[in-house]
Motif scaffolding. Structure first.
Motif, short mmCIF file in Angstrom:
data_model
loop_
_atom_site.label_atom_id
_atom_site.label_comp_id
_atom_site.label_asym_id
_atom_site.label_seq_id
_atom_site.Cartn_x
_atom_site.Cartn_y
_atom_site.Cartn_z
N CYS A 222 -44.23 -27.93 -7.26
CA CYS A 222 -43.60 -29.21 -6.89
C CYS A 222 -42.14 -29.03 -6.50
O CYS A 222 -41.47 -30.01 -6.19
CB CYS A 222 -43.72 -30.21 -8.03
N ARG B 204 -43.93 -36.26 -5.75
CA ARG B 204 -44.17 -35.37 -6.88
C ARG B 204 -45.12 -36.07 -7.85
O ARG B 204 -44.78 -37.09 -8.46
CB ARG B 204 -42.84 -35.05 -7.55
N CYS C 45 -42.83 -25.89 -13.50
CA CYS C 45 -42.00 -26.79 -14.31
C CYS C 45 -42.72 -27.11 -15.61
O CYS C 45 -42.12 -27.32 -16.64
CB CYS C 45 -41.67 -28.06 -13.53
N CYS D 251 -40.08 -24.73 -9.38
CA CYS D 251 -41.51 -24.78 -9.62
C CYS D 251 -42.23 -24.47 -8.30
O CYS D 251 -41.93 -25.06 -7.27
CB CYS D 251 -41.89 -26.17 -10.12
N CYS E 117 -48.56 -28.58 -14.07
CA CYS E 117 -47.89 -29.32 -12.99
C CYS E 117 -48.91 -29.66 -11.90
O CYS E 117 -49.56 -28.78 -11.36
CB CYS E 117 -46.76 -28.49 -12.39
ZN LIG Z 1 -43.84 -28.61 -10.93
#
Ligand SMILES: [Zn+2]
Ligand SMILES: [Zn+2]
Length: 187
Positions: free
Chosen positions: A79, A156, A142, A76, A146
């Motif tokens: 993150c 995260r 992701c 991602c 996100c």
């Molecule tokens: Zn992410």
């Protein structure tokens, strides 16, 4: 450089013949070549790529239509969480017969992007590469929303939606903030 008939992404079209209108379907799986995809999202080298192809003989060559399915891994971009996904890449390409003297005949080497058969062989690899890259998102995530990482501590945020910092972590930063506040008030 001649194509190797035993290479997994080289296809032999001999059984198709050259009579225009002749068709063959081909389903097979081949190991993914290295560096298939982009840096943040790619098909792991050696993992299976499932091809469903239709080959059709036309006047000037062989028309290849079909799709390739494969697994994807990546990160991602917000993150850095690992992403597992899959891809279906569609393509259609005309491979011109080597001895064809159509208007698309090569001038001097590589600056035409006309695909050519070598004898009865054609190379699916460039086709697969283009189709995969075109089907990938530019910014793999992701999940669509996100929230990324905390700018202060790198946590995260998707794992901890209520994450916040009451106190600045770094005491030197706290000091600076204090100065900033006084400054604002004096203004
Ligand atoms: Zn992410
Ligand atoms: Zn934080």
């Amino acid at each position: 450089m001649r194509l190797d008939p035993r290479a997994p992404l080289v296809l032999d079209t001999r059984e198709l013949g050259r009579r225009p209108g002749s068709q063959r379907r081909k389903s097979f799986s081949a190991p993914a070549p290295a560096d298939l995809g982009i840096e943040v999202l790619r098909v792991p080298e050696g993992s299976p790529v499932a091809f469903e192809l239709r080959l059709e003989a036309v006047m000037e060559g062989v028309l290849v239509t079909g799709e390739a399915r494969a697994a994807l891994v990546g990160e991602c971009v917000r993150c850095l969480e690992e992403i597992h996904d899959d891809i279906v890449a569609d393509f259609q390409e005309l491979f011109v017969y080597e001895d064809s003297d159509t208007a698309t005949a090569p001038q001097d080497g590589e600056d035409d992007d006309v695909k050519r058969l070598e004898g009865d062989l054609l190379d699916l690899e460039p086709l697969l590469r283009d189709a995969v890259v075109l089907s990938l998102p530019f910014q793999p995530l992701c999940r669509e929303d996100c929230p990324g990482l905390c700018t202060e501590c790198g946590a995260r945020l998707a794992d901890d939606p209520d994450h916040r910092h009451d106190e600045p972590i770094d005491p030197r930063w706290a000091k600076l903030q204090g100065i900033g506040l006084e400054h604002d008030q004096n203004d």
